[in-house]
Structures are given as C-alpha cells and as structure tokens.
Design a protein around this motif. Structure first.
Motif, PDB file in Angstrom:
ATOM      1  N   ARG A 139       1.069  -1.041  -0.097  1.00  0.00           N
ATOM      2  CA  ARG A 139       0.312  -0.279  -0.150  1.00  0.00           C
ATOM      3  C   ARG A 139       0.867   1.753  -0.262  1.00  0.00           C
ATOM      4  O   ARG A 139       1.524   1.003   0.430  1.00  0.00           O
ATOM      5  CB  ARG A 139      -1.032  -0.069   1.153  1.00  0.00           C
ATOM      6  N   VAL A 140       0.656   2.357  -0.646  1.00  0.00           N
ATOM      7  CA  VAL A 140       1.402   3.442  -0.151  1.00  0.00           C
ATOM      8  C   VAL A 140      -0.318   4.420   0.195  1.00  0.00           C
ATOM      9  O   VAL A 140      -1.167   4.226   0.084  1.00  0.00           O
ATOM     10  CB  VAL A 140       1.862   4.086  -1.622  1.00  0.00           C
ATOM     11  N   CYS A 141       0.288   5.930   1.146  1.00  0.00           N
ATOM     12  CA  CYS A 141      -0.642   6.346   1.431  1.00  0.00           C
ATOM     13  C   CYS A 141       0.031   7.853   0.965  1.00  0.00           C
ATOM     14  O   CYS A 141       0.979   8.053   0.865  1.00  0.00           O
ATOM     15  CB  CYS A 141      -0.413   6.200   2.714  1.00  0.00           C
ATOM     16  N   LEU A 162      -7.032  10.998   4.398  1.00  0.00           N
ATOM     17  CA  LEU A 162      -5.929  10.266   4.243  1.00  0.00           C
ATOM     18  C   LEU A 162      -5.900   9.464   2.758  1.00  0.00           C
ATOM     19  O   LEU A 162      -7.261   8.708   2.903  1.00  0.00           O
ATOM     20  CB  LEU A 162      -5.971   9.226   5.780  1.00  0.00           C
ATOM     21  N   TYR A 163      -5.420   9.301   1.885  1.00  0.00           N
ATOM     22  CA  TYR A 163      -5.769   8.437   0.828  1.00  0.00           C
ATOM     23  C   TYR A 163      -4.915   7.026   1.080  1.00  0.00           C
ATOM     24  O   TYR A 163      -3.937   7.504   1.645  1.00  0.00           O
ATOM     25  CB  TYR A 163      -5.716   9.584  -0.223  1.00  0.00           C
ATOM     26  N   ILE A 164      -5.348   6.304   0.586  1.00  0.00           N
ATOM     27  CA  ILE A 164      -4.940   5.319   0.329  1.00  0.00           C
ATOM     28  C   ILE A 164      -4.979   3.844  -0.791  1.00  0.00           C
ATOM     29  O   ILE A 164      -6.531   3.803  -1.023  1.00  0.00           O
ATOM     30  CB  ILE A 164      -5.004   3.984   1.783  1.00  0.00           C
ATOM     31  N   SER A 165      -3.949   3.600  -1.811  1.00  0.00           N
ATOM     32  CA  SER A 165      -4.216   2.645  -2.584  1.00  0.00           C
ATOM     33  C   SER A 165      -3.921   1.106  -1.709  1.00  0.00           C
ATOM     34  O   SER A 165      -3.819   0.952  -1.285  1.00  0.00           O
ATOM     35  CB  SER A 165      -3.097   2.845  -3.524  1.00  0.00           C
ATOM     36  N   LEU A 166      -5.162   0.960  -2.923  1.00  0.00           N
ATOM     37  CA  LEU A 166      -5.424  -1.052  -2.435  1.00  0.00           C
ATOM     38  C   LEU A 166      -5.841  -1.448  -3.726  1.00  0.00           C
ATOM     39  O   LEU A 166      -6.260  -1.502  -4.957  1.00  0.00           O
ATOM     40  CB  LEU A 166      -6.832  -0.761  -2.135  1.00  0.00           C
ATOM     41  N   GLY A 222      -8.471  -2.261  -5.767  1.00  0.00           N
ATOM     42  CA  GLY A 222      -8.208  -1.957  -7.551  1.00  0.00           C
ATOM     43  C   GLY A 222      -8.452  -0.042  -7.417  1.00  0.00           C
ATOM     44  O   GLY A 222      -9.415   0.299  -8.501  1.00  0.00           O
ATOM     45  N   GLY A 223      -8.276   0.470  -6.136  1.00  0.00           N
ATOM     46  CA  GLY A 223      -8.752   1.579  -6.543  1.00  0.00           C
ATOM     47  C   GLY A 223      -7.725   2.660  -5.431  1.00  0.00           C
ATOM     48  O   GLY A 223      -6.693   1.708  -4.683  1.00  0.00           O
ATOM     49  N   ARG A 270      -5.667  -1.045 -11.514  1.00  0.00           N
ATOM     50  CA  ARG A 270      -5.630  -2.458 -11.037  1.00  0.00           C
ATOM     51  C   ARG A 270      -4.491  -2.868  -9.942  1.00  0.00           C
ATOM     52  O   ARG A 270      -4.535  -3.289  -8.897  1.00  0.00           O
ATOM     53  CB  ARG A 270      -4.441  -3.022 -12.281  1.00  0.00           C
ATOM     54  N   ASN A 271      -2.598  -1.542 -10.028  1.00  0.00           N
ATOM     55  CA  ASN A 271      -2.140  -1.716  -8.943  1.00  0.00           C
ATOM     56  C   ASN A 271      -1.458  -0.179  -8.885  1.00  0.00           C
ATOM     57  O   ASN A 271      -0.456  -0.148  -9.490  1.00  0.00           O
ATOM     58  CB  ASN A 271      -1.046  -2.586  -9.042  1.00  0.00           C
ATOM     59  N   SER A 272      -2.075   0.826  -7.643  1.00  0.00           N
ATOM     60  CA  SER A 272      -0.487   2.145  -7.702  1.00  0.00           C
ATOM     61  C   SER A 272      -0.320   2.000  -6.888  1.00  0.00           C
ATOM     62  O   SER A 272      -0.910   1.652  -5.361  1.00  0.00           O
ATOM     63  CB  SER A 272      -1.990   3.421  -7.895  1.00  0.00           C
ATOM     64  N   VAL A 273       0.738   1.783  -7.076  1.00  0.00           N
ATOM     65  CA  VAL A 273       1.980   2.048  -5.815  1.00  0.00           C
ATOM     66  C   VAL A 273       2.622   3.393  -5.923  1.00  0.00           C
ATOM     67  O   VAL A 273       3.743   3.488  -5.665  1.00  0.00           O
ATOM     68  CB  VAL A 273       2.757   0.482  -6.250  1.00  0.00           C
TER      69      VAL A 273
END
Length: 397
Positions: free
Chosen positions: A165-167, A175-179, A200-201, A220-223
């Motif tokens: 994950r990234v934030c 707080l924004y978190i990629s999944l 996926g968002g 798909r996979n945002s890092v």
C-alpha cells in the motif's frame, strides 16, 4: 518478542512493558564503497550528482518528517526504519528499527501529516504515530489504530500480490490509500466486492479512520500517488497487466480531476489496450485515459511532485518517479528515475532522469522504488535490491 496489544483509537499500548530498542543497521564502509562504484555508472543531467545517503535493508516507500531530520522507510517485510541525519551533513548518522514492539505486516506505506503524525499502512491495517517526526533516537511514540486489522480490505482478499500500500495526506486533510487488487486480471465474481471496498482503487478517509469512501476506481495496482501542489489534483502511477507481450500494455501516470473517476481496469489492461478477459464487454462510461503512457512493464512505482528550489526552474512543479524494472519482458527495462513535465493545460511528458542500474547484460544493479524531497530541495531515492537510499542534488552546470 511479545506482540504489543494496541487499543483502538487510544494512542496508548495496553501492554505497559518497556518497549524494546530494536535493530540498528551498521553503515558498513566497504559496502558503501561498493554501492558508490555502481553509482559511478548512473547518468544524470548536467550539474546533478548522486551519492549513498544510507544503507537501509529492503528500502521501499519514504516519508520525510516535517522537520526534516528523520526519514521513515517502509518495507515489504515486517520492519519500518527511521533514518536520522542529526548533524545535517546530508548522510545518515543512524538507521534503526522504528516501533519494534509492533508486529508489522508489509508496512510499505508511510506518510506524514503536516502536524507530524506518521501513518503506516500495512497489508490490512493502518496505524498512526503522533509526534514521530520529532522523537530523536530516545524512543518511539505509541501507536493509535486508525483502521483495525482485517478492516482495510476483507481478510479473504489478502495476498502477497499487490499488497504494498501507499498513502498520502491530501490538501483536504484526509488520508488517501491505494488498494491494489490481488490478481493479474480479476475474475468477474470479484468486481462488485472490489467496487464496494475500493480494492483496485484509492480510498480516502478522515484521519481518525471515519468517513471512508472510494475516491478512485478502475486501477490495477497503484504504488505511487501525490497531489499537484497548485491544483490539488491527484496524480498516480499504475502497474498494468502482465503476460500480454513485451511491448503492451503501457504503464500509466494518471491525473484525477474529480472524485469517483474510473480509469478503465479491468476492461483496459493499460492505455487503450483491451484485456483478453474483458475484450467483449462494454467499457464503463467516462473512463479517464492516462495522462502519460510509459514503456510496458517498467513498473512505475513511487512518485512525488517537486516543490523545492534547488533544482533548475524546469523541474519545479513536475513529477519525479521511480521505475522498479520489468520481470515480464524478454529484454528488461526500467530501474531508473523518471521526470514528468506538466504543461499548463495538464498535458504531460515523461523522460529518463537518472539511469544506469540496469547493466548491459540485463542484470539489475539496483531497483529504484520511491522518491522523496528533502528540506534543502535534494531528492532521495530508495532501492530495495541494494538496500539503500541515494541522494541526488544539483551543483550547477
């Protein structure tokens, strides 16, 4: 080591036993010299220099504390590291394990709020550490549970795939978190669940964990993501579908201008390339296409907008990003730092900035993961293959 029990929202450990000191990382002179020999082959624009900042095992995503002395480094293992440059000589004095009493599980995502709260996003939990940026080396602040273990994603969807994950804390103080979703291309039976939970968002929530909503869909996979320093728009990288060929689909850097926008996955595998699994399906309306298409399979990961004043004017307001390097390609590509210039109309172009970690035989001498800006305007780059942080600065032509 006994696990530390955390009280949800309380910010204090239930277990009152003294916290262990944790591991430290020796800054081995011989190893530093070997890395510097590799850096001799890195090409940069005229006037720029690169050196080793610290040895940090499995270094992934970076969070620079607001006061600038400490850099927190996430990993895909069970460690978060804190790197300290106490004497301000632009090299680390100490590297030690942060919060050793906490049993972290893939604590890849680290990010700071302006008030000094450090957020650590694990595979399936979010913790907050108030005052982490000013702790020095005397001890660590207690953890507050922001999202309980097992509630960031359904436990049934836990996987080693795409769990880094990234934030970021956005300009709205949320707080924004990629999944990342755990498949190459997800099966249809999963789509409703993923749409509801934000897998996926990118989700956003209040800093106390309340008010969760899905902000971004169809990735798909945002890092790597960051907010434009002037417009506040969210930009993010996305890793695209594997096993479709050497040259398709392209990687992506995306620009989001409104909440809830959809970026096309899994109907598109990257850019306008349709996935085999969803080729006959109707694409959702108003899909947003990428701002930049990057070379296929280079694995675009961490990114940051440059807001410093050290670098020449042409770099200010642009994006520095890391390409981790390909595994799904006959001829490897990537392992470099990229720069994306953004025009006034929002159009963008990406070019190499620092490269040379991929040698002539196709072997990786390093694999950049993330970039972050130090207070003086220089740039840190993490490398999980070499286990190091590098510093890039500008000296003039």
């Amino acid at each position: 080591m006994a696990a530390l029990m955390l009280a949800p929202g309380a910010g204090v450990p239930v277990d009152a036993a003294p916290a262990p000191r944790g591991e430290t990382v020796a800054q081995d002179a011989a190893r530093l010299e070997r890395l510097r020999a590799i850096l001799d082959r890195i090409t940069l624009p005229d006037g720029f220099r690169i050196d080793v900042y610290a040895l940090v095992p499995r270094a992934r995503h970076l969070a620079v504390a607001p006061e600038g002395t400490h850099v927190f480094v996430g990993t895909r293992g069970d460690r978060v590291w804190v790197v300290t440059d106490q004497d301000k000589d632009q090299r680390a004095d100490t590297v030690r394990q942060f919060a050793p009493a906490v049993d972290f599980v893939i604590p890849n995502g680290v990010c700071f709020a302006p008030d000094g709260v450090l957020y650590v996003v694990e595979q399936n939990r979010v913790l907050g550490f108030a005052g982490a940026g000013t702790i020095g080396d005397a001890g660590d602040p207690p953890a507050t549970v922001i999202v309980q273990k097992g509630e960031l994603i359904p436990p049934s969807e836990e996987s080693r795939n795409h769990s880094a994950r990234v934030c970021r804390v956005g300009p709205d103080d949320r707080l924004y978190i990629s999944l990342g979703q755990p498949y190459n291309v997800p099966p249809r039976r999963k789509l409703a669940l993923y749409d509801k939970t934000g897998i996926g968002g990118i989700i956003r929530l209040n800093r106390d964990g309340s008010g969760r909503e899905v902000f971004t869909r169809g990735i798909r996979n945002s890092v790597g993501h960051d907010f434009h320093p002037e417009t506040g728009e969210l930009w993010f990288t996305d890793n695209q579908v594997d096993r479709m060929g050497d040259d398709i689909p392209p990687g992506e850097i995306n620009r989001q201008t409104a909440p809830g926008q959809h970026f096309g996955f899994p109907w598109y595998g990257g850019g306008a390339v349709r996935t085999h699994e969803y080729a006959a399906d109707t694409v959702p309306e108003d899909v947003v296409m990428p701002a930049v298409e990057t070379i296929a399979h280079a694995a675009d990961l961490g990114m940051s907008f440059y807001t410093g004043k050290m670098f020449p004017e042409r770099y200010r307001g642009g994006i520095f990003s890391a390409q981790h390097g390909s595994w799904n390609r006959t001829t490897p590509v990537g392992a470099r730092v990229m720069f994306t210039a953004i025009a006034e109309d929002g159009s963008a172009e990406t070019v190499p900035f620092a490269e040379g970690w991929l040698d002539e035989s196709g072997s990786y001498l390093g694999r950049p993961v993330d970039v972050a800006q130090l207070p003086d305007g220089s740039l840190l780059v993490s490398d999980d293959r070499a286990g190091a942080l590098y510093r890039i600065w500008y000296e003039g032509d």
